[in-house]
Design an enzyme around this catalytic site. Structure first.
Site, mmCIF file in Angstrom:
data_model
loop_
_atom_site.group_PDB
_atom_site.id
_atom_site.type_symbol
_atom_site.label_atom_id
_atom_site.label_comp_id
_atom_site.label_asym_id
_atom_site.label_seq_id
_atom_site.Cartn_x
_atom_site.Cartn_y
_atom_site.Cartn_z
ATOM 1 N N PRO A 67 -26.932 1.096 0.590
ATOM 2 C CA PRO A 67 -26.999 0.339 -0.667
ATOM 3 C C PRO A 67 -28.318 0.619 -1.375
ATOM 4 C CG PRO A 67 -26.404 -1.078 1.192
ATOM 5 C CD PRO A 67 -26.880 0.207 1.763
ATOM 6 N N LYS A 95 -28.355 -4.387 8.400
ATOM 7 C CA LYS A 95 -29.277 -3.273 8.169
ATOM 8 C C LYS A 95 -30.678 -3.863 8.112
ATOM 9 C CE LYS A 95 -30.057 0.796 5.264
ATOM 10 N NZ LYS A 95 -31.357 0.535 4.589
ATOM 11 N N ASN A 128 -31.297 5.467 9.874
ATOM 12 C CA ASN A 128 -31.578 5.657 8.453
ATOM 13 C C ASN A 128 -33.040 6.080 8.292
ATOM 14 O OD1 ASN A 128 -32.123 3.409 5.682
ATOM 15 N ND2 ASN A 128 -31.369 5.491 5.569
ATOM 16 N N GLY A 129 -33.262 7.039 7.408
ATOM 17 C CA GLY A 129 -34.619 7.471 7.106
ATOM 18 C C GLY A 129 -34.796 8.969 7.189
ATOM 19 N N CYS A 150 -35.058 -5.180 2.922
ATOM 20 C CA CYS A 150 -35.724 -5.058 1.630
ATOM 21 C C CYS A 150 -37.235 -5.243 1.767
ATOM 22 C CB CYS A 150 -35.169 -6.098 0.659
ATOM 23 S SG CYS A 150 -35.916 -6.012 -0.980
ATOM 24 N N GLY A 163 -29.648 7.403 2.085
ATOM 25 C CA GLY A 163 -30.050 6.765 0.847
ATOM 26 C C GLY A 163 -30.574 7.765 -0.158
ATOM 27 N N ARG A 164 -31.906 7.888 -0.240
ATOM 28 C CA ARG A 164 -32.532 8.690 -1.300
ATOM 29 C C ARG A 164 -32.120 10.155 -1.291
ATOM 30 N NH1 ARG A 164 -38.399 8.379 -0.237
ATOM 31 N NH2 ARG A 164 -37.711 8.161 1.917
ATOM 32 N N ALA A 223 -30.293 -0.410 -5.116
ATOM 33 C CA ALA A 223 -30.246 -1.210 -6.341
ATOM 34 C C ALA A 223 -30.137 -0.332 -7.572
ATOM 35 C CB ALA A 223 -31.490 -2.085 -6.437
ATOM 36 N N GLN A 257 -22.549 -5.215 0.482
ATOM 37 C CA GLN A 257 -23.737 -5.714 1.172
ATOM 38 C C GLN A 257 -24.232 -6.994 0.512
ATOM 39 O OE1 GLN A 257 -27.922 -4.312 0.971
ATOM 40 N NE2 GLN A 257 -27.623 -3.642 3.093
#
Length: 395
Positions: free
Chosen positions: A37, A162, A224-225, A122, A248-249, A39, A91
């Site tokens: 997820p 997460k 993740n990462g 977050c 993600g990114r 934003a 989420q």
């Protein structure tokens, strides 16, 4: 219009690759890949675009539980999935056990989700300074109450969490939080292998994912990462023993990364190398999907602007064109600008790959006064947490 055929071929399924599918509760994923997820990014339009290139579980933007319970127009729009989206994944973010449970109950009772994830990752200061996000697992009792209540409310719908490693190097929470979540009955646990203090800087500590996998043994652990390629994803699984990856990114401006991930997990060496023409088509497709999502060409153009630098990273596109794309106001104008590009320009290679998105720098997390003094939620901390449900996201 679809650009799928121009970049990747449809992957073989898990059985054909000799690999067991990833099971998250009653869900079965042929490819152990989850879209993280983000934003303002992982709305219906972006999720649909990523699906056109690959496979996996595509999670919504983070939605505040209180706003959902109150049925605000924005939250109701964000939980609406296109008919092509299966399974549907949402989420939630929340700090109050009762409100989170009510939000989960609503999603299940109204058949709005096939998977629900809770965000405890977050790192945004305006969230952590109220005790929310990655700060919350420090208060073990509150964390346990939120997760156990949400699992109960979810029933047969798989509920996952997460999280991050913790607040900082001196206040790690992930191993204890993993045990609590597993005992509460979650269907999987995902770890972004950074602390809140690290934000997105430096390198993710994949060894933490390996440690979590050794502690959480009855449900899948997802890592993740720093997954920028299919090879990175496979390497994470091999190094840590995790059951799947959360991306993600790495997919910003590169939705075809999901095709690379599918190929990598199926033992194939296929890698998308889109020329400038394919990138232009993908941008236009993304804008078209945003138009459907917002119901407005104007809002679609406003939203696509932030994606332009990611899409054209490494490509020989002049500064004037980049500036005009970053301020585009209509689809017609976008078509004119994209038409000025040399669509025969080949993939630039390494320049278009690797890290993207803002990494930030390590910083002292913003926390409520006295937050670290105790693992229990005292009256003062409870007052701070009560104001933490903001329309912010991350993780």
């Amino acid at each position: 219009m679809t650009v799928l055929d121009a970049t990747v071929s449809r992957p073989a399924d898990a059985a054909a690759a000799g690999r067991a599918p990833l099971r998250i509760g009653r869900l079965e994923l042929d490819v152990p890949v989850v879209l993280a997820p983000m934003a303002g990014i992982t709305n219906t339009a972006f999720r649909r675009l990523c699906r056109e290139f690959g496979a996996g579980l595509y999670v919504s933007e983070m939605i505040t539980s209180r706003a959902l319970v109150e049925r605000t127009p924005a939250s109701m729009r964000l939980i609406t999935h296109h008919e092509s989206e299966t399974p549907r994944s949402i989420q939630l973010y929340g700090v109050d056990p009762k409100t989170v449970s009510e939000a989960v109950t609503m999603l299940v009772a109204e058949d709005r989700a096939d998977h629900i994830d809770l965000n405890f990752g977050c790192p945004v200061p305006k969230v952590t300074r109220k005790g929310g996000g990655s700060a919350l697992p420090w208060k073990t009792g509150l964390f346990r109450d939120i997760v156990s209540g949400a699992v109960k409310a979810a029933g047969d719908v798989p509920l996952t969490i997460k999280m991050r490693k913790g607040i900082d190097a001196d206040h790690l929470t992930y191993l204890e939080a993993g045990r609590i979540a597993e005992d509460a009955g979650v269907a999987a646990v995902a770890l972004h292998a950074r602390t809140a203090a690290e934000f997105y800087s430096g390198h993710a500590d994949w060894s933490a994912i390996e440690k979590l996998k050794q502690v959480v043994t009855s449900v899948p652990v997802l890592g993740n990462g720093d997954i920028w390629s299919g090879d990175d994803a496979v390497r994470m699984v091999e190094q840590t023993g995790c059951d799947g990856v959360v991306v993600g990114r790495g997919c910003l401006g590169r939705p075809w990364l999901f095709g690379d991930l599918v190929a990598a997990f199926n033992g194939q060496r296929d890698v998308a190398r889109p020329g400038l023409g394919v990138v232009a088509q993908t941008v236009r497709r993304h804008a078209e999907l945003l138009g459907e999502f917002f119901g407005s060409e104007e809002w679609a153009c406003r939203d696509i602007r932030k994606h332009m630098s990611w899409y054209f990273k490494g490509y020989p596109v002049g500064g004037d064109i980049r500036t005009r794309l970053a301020t585009v106001e209509s689809f017609a104008q976008m078509d004119d600008i994209l038409g000025e590009l040399d669509w025969s320009t080949p993939y630039p290679g390494e320049g278009a790959e690797g890290p993207r998105g803002r990494a930030g720098t390590p910083k002292r997390p913003a926390l409520p006064q006295g937050w670290l003094d105790s693992r229990e939620l005292d009256e003062a901390a409870a007052c701070e947490v009560a104001g933490a449900e903001l329309d912010s996201s991350g993780g």
